[in-house]
Write an enzyme that holds these catalytic residues in place. Structure first.
Site, PDB file in Angstrom:
ATOM      1  N   GLY A  46      23.348  20.509  25.318  1.00  0.00           N
ATOM      2  CA  GLY A  46      23.631  21.788  26.527  1.00  0.00           C
ATOM      3  C   GLY A  46      23.003  22.498  27.622  1.00  0.00           C
ATOM      4  O   GLY A  46      21.856  23.086  26.681  1.00  0.00           O
ATOM      5  N   GLN A  51      20.002  27.754  33.027  1.00  0.00           N
ATOM      6  CA  GLN A  51      17.829  27.355  32.851  1.00  0.00           C
ATOM      7  C   GLN A  51      16.933  26.832  33.129  1.00  0.00           C
ATOM      8  O   GLN A  51      15.864  26.678  32.556  1.00  0.00           O
ATOM      9  CB  GLN A  51      18.522  27.081  31.373  1.00  0.00           C
ATOM     10  CG  GLN A  51      20.168  27.438  30.825  1.00  0.00           C
ATOM     11  CD  GLN A  51      19.819  26.783  29.231  1.00  0.00           C
ATOM     12  OE1 GLN A  51      20.737  26.517  29.368  1.00  0.00           O
ATOM     13  NE2 GLN A  51      19.221  26.774  27.960  1.00  0.00           N
ATOM     14  N   CYS A  94      19.888  27.877  21.489  1.00  0.00           N
ATOM     15  CA  CYS A  94      19.796  27.919  23.509  1.00  0.00           C
ATOM     16  C   CYS A  94      18.778  27.467  23.225  1.00  0.00           C
ATOM     17  O   CYS A  94      17.359  28.109  23.016  1.00  0.00           O
ATOM     18  CB  CYS A  94      19.778  29.060  23.853  1.00  0.00           C
ATOM     19  SG  CYS A  94      20.156  29.385  25.377  1.00  0.00           S
ATOM     20  N   GLU A 137      28.072  27.314  27.562  1.00  0.00           N
ATOM     21  CA  GLU A 137      27.500  27.174  28.405  1.00  0.00           C
ATOM     22  C   GLU A 137      27.651  27.498  30.121  1.00  0.00           C
ATOM     23  O   GLU A 137      27.188  28.250  30.632  1.00  0.00           O
ATOM     24  CB  GLU A 137      27.149  25.474  29.302  1.00  0.00           C
ATOM     25  CG  GLU A 137      26.939  24.248  27.912  1.00  0.00           C
ATOM     26  CD  GLU A 137      25.255  24.954  27.827  1.00  0.00           C
ATOM     27  OE1 GLU A 137      24.005  25.401  28.416  1.00  0.00           O
ATOM     28  OE2 GLU A 137      24.972  24.882  26.579  1.00  0.00           O
TER      29      GLU A 137
HETATM   30 NI    NI Z   1      22.048  28.402  25.821  1.00  0.00          NI
END
Ligand code: NI
Length: 170
Positions: A46, A51, A94, A137
């Site tokens: 994800g 990001q 993450c 997310e």
């Molecule tokens: Ni993340």
């Protein structure tokens, strides 16, 4: 498609709330393609637009296994409209906090409303890993990280470690 550099903790961008996607245009489609490419390259399951430094309410997810055919999903302006009382625990990681994993408890099932790349609004029920991944997310779109769901002691340790690494490489 372009692989974009990932924003890593403690970059303050990760704490910024993202703004809604207003129209599904070529730029949004290109960003979705780039996000998928970046996510597959990492590899991850994800990714939120912030990001890769784009403060837009957009995420990509692919939960297919390594040996399965790819199953890319793109969610624009996703919103959780209902959650189950039942909770489930998954070990989360993450791409913005590399090589750190921790168990997080979240609602096991959610109802999601989102805009698709087709320009239409959709409603979808999700459970298990998909529900967890979507919640992780969507948190990113609000400047929230999965480490905000663990103890302060553990979180402080992680932030300290990544701040030290960033100082060394910067
Ligand atoms: Ni993340």
């Amino acid at each position: 498609m372009t692989i974009k550099p990932l924003i890593i903790l403690p970059d303050p961008l990760l704490r910024q709330a993202s703004r809604p996607v207003e129209t599904v245009d070529a730029a949004v489609r290109k960003l979705a393609d780039d996000m998928l490419e970046t996510m597959y390259d990492a590899p991850g399951i994800g990714l939120a637009a912030i990001q890769v430094g784009e403060p837009l309410r957009m995420l990509t997810i692919d939960l297919s296994g390594e040996d399965d055919e790819k199953a890319p999903r793109v969610f624009l302006n996703p919103e959780v409209v209902a959650t189950s009382d039942a909770l489930s625990v998954y070990e989360e990681g993450c791409l913005s906090i590399p090589d750190y994993y921790a168990e997080v408890e979240r609602p096991d099932a959610i109802t999601l409303r989102y805009l698709g790349l087709d320009g239409e609004m959709h409603e979808e029920a999700a459970t298990g890993l998909l529900a967890t991944c979507l919640q992780h997310e969507i948190d990113h779109l609000n400047g929230i990280l999965f480490i905000d769901h663990i103890s302060k002691l553990k979180r402080d340790m992680v932030v300290k470690r990544f701040t030290k690494i960033a100082r060394k490489s910067g």
